[in-house]
Scaffold this motif. Structure first.
Motif, PDB file in Angstrom:
ATOM      1  N   UNK A  49       0.835  -1.209   0.000  1.00 50.81           N
ATOM      2  CA  UNK A  49       0.000   0.000   0.000  1.00 50.81           C
ATOM      3  C   UNK A  49       0.864   1.251   0.000  1.00 50.81           C
ATOM      4  N   UNK A  50       1.936   1.261   0.791  1.00 53.24           N
ATOM      5  CA  UNK A  50       2.821   2.427   0.800  1.00 53.24           C
ATOM      6  C   UNK A  50       3.534   2.600  -0.538  1.00 53.24           C
ATOM      7  N   UNK A  51       3.805   1.505  -1.216  1.00 54.79           N
ATOM      8  CA  UNK A  51       4.391   1.608  -2.563  1.00 54.79           C
ATOM      9  C   UNK A  51       3.402   2.255  -3.531  1.00 54.79           C
ATOM     10  N   UNK A  52       2.123   1.917  -3.402  1.00 55.58           N
ATOM     11  CA  UNK A  52       1.093   2.570  -4.228  1.00 55.58           C
ATOM     12  C   UNK A  52       1.007   4.056  -3.900  1.00 55.58           C
ATOM     13  N   UNK A  53       1.166   4.388  -2.610  1.00 52.58           N
ATOM     14  CA  UNK A  53       1.184   5.803  -2.225  1.00 52.58           C
ATOM     15  C   UNK A  53       2.346   6.543  -2.889  1.00 52.58           C
ATOM     16  N   UNK A  54       3.469   5.855  -3.040  1.00 47.47           N
ATOM     17  CA  UNK A  54       4.633   6.484  -3.681  1.00 47.47           C
ATOM     18  C   UNK A  54       4.312   6.883  -5.117  1.00 47.47           C
ATOM     19  N   UNK A  55       3.692   5.972  -5.872  1.00 50.05           N
ATOM     20  CA  UNK A  55       3.349   6.286  -7.261  1.00 50.05           C
ATOM     21  C   UNK A  55       2.281   7.373  -7.340  1.00 50.05           C
ATOM     22  N   UNK A  56       1.301   7.305  -6.435  1.00 48.51           N
ATOM     23  CA  UNK A  56       0.251   8.335  -6.460  1.00 48.51           C
ATOM     24  C   UNK A  56       0.820   9.706  -6.101  1.00 48.51           C
ATOM     25  N   UNK A  57       1.800   9.724  -5.186  1.00 49.07           N
ATOM     26  CA  UNK A  57       2.439  10.995  -4.823  1.00 49.07           C
ATOM     27  C   UNK A  57       3.216  11.578  -6.000  1.00 49.07           C
ATOM     28  N   UNK A  58       3.901  10.723  -6.738  1.00 51.43           N
ATOM     29  CA  UNK A  58       4.673  11.197  -7.891  1.00 51.43           C
ATOM     30  C   UNK A  58       3.758  11.671  -9.017  1.00 51.43           C
ATOM     31  N   UNK A  59       2.705  10.917  -9.280  1.00 51.59           N
ATOM     32  CA  UNK A  59       1.820  11.265 -10.388  1.00 51.59           C
ATOM     33  C   UNK A  59       0.980  12.506 -10.090  1.00 51.59           C
ATOM     34  N   UNK A  60       0.630  12.698  -8.823  1.00 53.56           N
ATOM     35  CA  UNK A  60      -0.171  13.875  -8.452  1.00 53.56           C
ATOM     36  C   UNK A  60       0.693  15.080  -8.099  1.00 53.56           C
ATOM     37  N   UNK A  61       2.012  14.892  -8.138  1.00 52.85           N
ATOM     38  CA  UNK A  61       2.977  15.966  -7.859  1.00 52.85           C
ATOM     39  C   UNK A  61       2.844  16.524  -6.433  1.00 52.85           C
ATOM     40  N   UNK A  62       2.429  15.688  -5.504  1.00 49.77           N
ATOM     41  CA  UNK A  62       2.397  16.087  -4.091  1.00 49.77           C
ATOM     42  C   UNK A  62       3.728  15.722  -3.445  1.00 49.77           C
ATOM     43  N   UNK A  63       4.763  16.406  -3.878  1.00 52.24           N
ATOM     44  CA  UNK A  63       6.117  16.031  -3.481  1.00 52.24           C
ATOM     45  C   UNK A  63       6.403  16.294  -2.009  1.00 52.24           C
ATOM     46  N   UNK A  64       5.581  17.087  -1.346  1.00 48.43           N
ATOM     47  CA  UNK A  64       5.819  17.347   0.068  1.00 48.43           C
ATOM     48  C   UNK A  64       5.612  16.089   0.914  1.00 48.43           C
ATOM     49  N   UNK A  65       4.853  15.106   0.400  1.00 51.70           N
ATOM     50  CA  UNK A  65       4.622  13.851   1.109  1.00 51.70           C
ATOM     51  C   UNK A  65       5.639  12.776   0.729  1.00 51.70           C
ATOM     52  N   UNK A  66       6.520  13.092  -0.202  1.00 49.16           N
ATOM     53  CA  UNK A  66       7.419  12.072  -0.730  1.00 49.16           C
ATOM     54  C   UNK A  66       8.332  11.501   0.344  1.00 49.16           C
ATOM     55  N   UNK A  67       8.903  12.365   1.181  1.00 45.14           N
ATOM     56  CA  UNK A  67       9.810  11.890   2.236  1.00 45.14           C
ATOM     57  C   UNK A  67       9.091  10.980   3.216  1.00 45.14           C
ATOM     58  N   UNK A  68       7.857  11.315   3.552  1.00 42.95           N
ATOM     59  CA  UNK A  68       7.086  10.496   4.496  1.00 42.95           C
ATOM     60  C   UNK A  68       6.755   9.132   3.892  1.00 42.95           C
ATOM     61  N   UNK A  69       6.369   9.114   2.632  1.00 42.64           N
ATOM     62  CA  UNK A  69       6.040   7.854   1.969  1.00 42.64           C
ATOM     63  C   UNK A  69       7.270   6.960   1.873  1.00 42.64           C
ATOM     64  N   UNK A  70       8.412   7.542   1.558  1.00 42.48           N
ATOM     65  CA  UNK A  70       9.650   6.763   1.488  1.00 42.48           C
ATOM     66  C   UNK A  70      10.004   6.196   2.866  1.00 42.48           C
ATOM     67  N   UNK A  71       9.777   6.984   3.916  1.00 44.07           N
ATOM     68  CA  UNK A  71      10.029   6.494   5.278  1.00 44.07           C
ATOM     69  C   UNK A  71       9.108   5.323   5.604  1.00 44.07           C
ATOM     70  N   UNK A  72       7.837   5.411   5.197  1.00 41.61           N
ATOM     71  CA  UNK A  72       6.910   4.305   5.430  1.00 41.61           C
ATOM     72  C   UNK A  72       7.330   3.046   4.710  1.00 41.61           C
ATOM     73  N   UNK A  73       7.755   3.186   3.458  1.00 37.37           N
ATOM     74  CA  UNK A  73       8.217   2.027   2.695  1.00 37.37           C
ATOM     75  C   UNK A  73       9.458   1.426   3.345  1.00 37.37           C
ATOM     76  N   UNK A  74      10.394   2.272   3.754  1.00 37.15           N
ATOM     77  CA  UNK A  74      11.659   1.791   4.317  1.00 37.15           C
ATOM     78  C   UNK A  74      11.442   1.037   5.628  1.00 37.15           C
ATOM     79  N   UNK A  75      10.647   1.599   6.539  1.00 38.67           N
ATOM     80  CA  UNK A  75      10.445   0.972   7.842  1.00 38.67           C
ATOM     81  C   UNK A  75       9.700  -0.357   7.715  1.00 38.67           C
TER      82      UNK A  75
END
Length: 212
Positions: A133-159
């Motif tokens: 699910x967090x990986x899907x959030x990563x793609x949705x963040x990139x496609x919607x250009x909501x880059x301010x959430x990018x660091x948080x999504x990457x942290x979720x994927x990593x943890x």
């Protein structure tokens, strides 16, 4: 003429222990609190990420709240729920030379306190589905250009991927017998050094290969 009586009875031993253990394993939930918190923090982080704009206009508050939930989830899954629900545990340790070693532990012998099938299913489903699910959030963040959430999504994927990676190593290593592990480790001279030992409580610990 008297006839001798022959006792043709046989002693039959019943293994009630195995039946009791099987019944316990088929029980629904034996660790309800651990099962609840295994899903609570990670599901709460996902729900908060999806609906945080409904409750707060502060990006910083949402960011910190989700990051705390992800951190609580990482700690609880790594140190508590994995040990209770599936008998697995992993951690990192540093030896006297300052080298980092990854250690993966898996119980080899089932005990009365072993996890049930339902708990194991919940554990692995939560462990696998949430990183997806967090990986899907990563793609949705990139496609919607909501880059301010990018660091948080990457942290979720990593943890969450770190826990998934560690427990997959525990699971695969715990299915190997000691003879196979020993022959694999010491069969050739150029194989990297690897830790493998049996703890007193019947758990196999095996470390990730570390170059000499």
């Amino acid at each position: 003429m008297k006839q001798a009586l022959v006792d043709d009875t046989e002693d039959v031993s019943l293994d009630f222990g195995s039946e009791e253990e099987l019944a316990l394993r088929k029980a629904r939930i034996r660790h309800p609190l651990a099962t609840f918190f295994h899903l609570f923090f990670r599901v709460s982080a996902i729900v908060t990420y999806l609906f945080c704009d409904w409750f707060s206009n502060s990006f910083v508050a949402c960011f910190v709240t989700i990051l705390l939930l992800l951190s609580f989830d990482f700690w609880s899954v790594k140190n508590v729920t994995g040990r209770l629900l599936v008998g697995l545990r992993w951690w990192n340790q540093i030896d006297e030379d300052g080298k980092s070693h990854w250690v993966f532990e898996a119980k080899r012998v089932p005990t009365i306190a072993a996890s049930t099938e339902a708990e194991a299913r919940i554990f692995w489903l939560g462990l696998i589905i949430c990183p997806v699910i967090w990986t899907l959030f990563l793609f949705s963040t990139l496609f919607s250009l909501k880059l301010k959430w990018l660091a948080l999504v990457i942290a979720g994927i990593s943890l969450q991927t770190a826990n998934l990676y560690g427990y997959i190593h525990c699971k695969l290593g715990g299915q190997k017998t000691i003879s196979r592990v020993t022959s694999r480790l010491f069969g050739t001279a150029d194989v990297p050094q690897r830790q493998s030992r049996i703890s007193e409580d019947g758990a196999e610990e095996h470390g990730k290969a570390v170059p000499r």
